[in-house]
Write an enzyme that holds these catalytic residues in place. Sequence first.
Site: not given
Lengths: 336, 421
Positions: A101-102
């Site tokens: 996940l960024d």
Amino acid sequence: MGSPAVRMFHRLEGLFCVYKPAGVHWKLVRDTIETNLLKGVNATPARPLPHEVRFLPSPNKDREVAGGLALRAASVPVLSKHPLVTGPEFQHIKVGVGHRLDVSSSGVLVLAVGNGNRTMRDLYRTRTTRDYSLQCEFGMATQDFTDTGRVVERSTYGHITREKMERVIAMLEGANQKALRMYSSVDMSSQEAYELAAKGLLGPDGKSVPILTGLRCVHFQPPNFTLEVQCLNETQKYLRKVVHEMGLELRSTAVCKGVRRTRDGPFTLQHALTRHHWTAADVAQAMQQHRWKKRSKGRCGTVTDKAVAQTPGETLAASQEDEANREATIAELQCR
Amino acid sequence: MSSACAAVCRRCRWLLSPKSSTHLYNVQVQHSMKVDKSARVGNGFSSRGNHTATLTGLSWKRQTSYHHDFTTKYLTTEAKESTDDLSRTDATENKPALMPAVDAFTLGKSQMSPDDLDADDECSALEEISEEEAFGISVPPSIPPASTSLQQYVDKSETLTKLVQLGVSLWKLERRPNVGSMLLRLDFNRDVAPRLLFLKEIGVEDSRLGYIISHNPFILSENLENLQARVNYLKSRKFSSETVASMVSRAPYLLNFSVKRLDNRLGFYQQQLKLSSANTRNIVARLPRLLCGSLEPVKENLKVCEIELGFKENEIQHIVVAVPKVLTANKKKLTQIFDFLHNTMKVPHYLITKFPQVLNTKFLRLKERHLFLEYLGKAQYDPNLPGYVSLDRLVSLPDETFCGELASATPEDFYLFQKTL
């Protein structure tokens, strides 16, 4: 077998998921978890030091033995095995991350410890989908499609109605279904393709472009609206771009305020551990619960290979059925 | 190794009986140690034939043959001979390296076959030598000349043993370049003990000595006069002895810095922050590492507070005296917290100055708690209005108390809310 630390480590091997907060890099989450697991494993009581017999000079100097050396045997602990000299028993634990996940996204992040890494690799080799919840806003377009980026354009949104939104969603879904069929490795005009499509098992194997297998608008209150997406092979940036393009299709502009993953394969929000529960004991408990759940799904005899891919007709009604299907498939995988 | 050999001998003397000899012989073979076999010893017994069918190879045969002879010697032992053996094993304690040769000799003498494979047998290992010659033989040291770890040396070196007993983490120190060699070269009585006694004299507790040396091993190579001069300087600046002891315990590198540098830093804090000497002593006593690190980050932090955050000078003074850590905090995190406080939570400057500990908290903690209160409609930080939530209670209370008192909810609700952010 082995020391208490090794036994504790074996209890910690497996898969679990955490809730990654927004604004934190996924690597920091992984490192924090590794540090906490190391603390838990190294906190177990150490083994007692081995002793060895050494001949120390005897204090009684006037005892004359042949050769003139007075020695006495004493059992002393071997300091080279002391934890202050060798270091703690575990100095590194292999913790792997599933789909990343960024930084600005939040949500379910699957982690695997030790042998669980192999299970996770097998899990992701089957086709699993992920569920996202996107908080969006009409009225502006930015450089990086988020609400904190440099604003490129502002527009009105008074003309947008729910009906227009549904039309655009249907159009997007159609395009994605076409992509799904195109990237699956079967010839479209064959009997095999028909049978797979009838069962809903059509889809790409391995890498492909990001495909949204399901898309719907759950909350619509201009300027804010919320989308729920099921997708595979995606990145969070792609999802924000989809929101941007939707705004363009509606003759306005839109940005994505928040990307939140609610499900990754069989792991949902209710299994995710929040920051306060990132300790070794809580992780071991979460893994135990996951294993019980898998066992309670029951085992199937034959092995079917791929997870279910969504068709648009099923999107609205069958999300729970999906979950059950997916979990059953993973259970089948585990009994392989 | 020799000691274990002696233990084995003593054990088998009591355990052996003719019936069980073969079984025990196999057991002995299984647990055979690596005996220092010279070729001559082996060759002397190579003609004795096979002793066991399970092991193959001449080297194994040599080993087994040695042990077989060992056990047979005890099998045939009479009471008289047993006393002989006792005395022999006692004697061999004094000459550990020669025990195998001496025992092997007693057997070889009686059973040596005429066809010795080794022709030049003048200085055979089997012949008896005098005690003086035995002592003259040099035994190679068991410790390696070079190693990447201190494990091989810790049992043999008095300094390292005493350091481990003090609680020093040798495994961390050996990673640092050159520290391991330095520790090995130290002599306990000449180098280490005077400095430990010096630390004890200035008031450092015994339990902290391990911590200090683990973090700063170079204090053991620092000149004693210099250490004394620095302590005297701090006392001349009106730091009490307990304060000096606590500062040294918490900042192990403190006494490695010269008097000039300590003076420089104290002067900087006094002039730059325009604090009174009492206040300067206060912040330095609470955060002694202010005197150890470089001054550049501190200057940058002060500039950030003044320009970016917009605090006035007296406000900065008050914040620093209350929370000295702000001087060494990460600038990005400081601005992030302040930005959230001022722009999102709408807290004015004077309230932040009143509760400076909010600048020291983790950003996520503050954000989650504020959003939870906002969701419940209880996020009210103005003291003049009802339902006021003070900032220090917001950040410093533990979770259960925060949920119970400020939010009137359960911790489970709070965790569920966190999953919606």
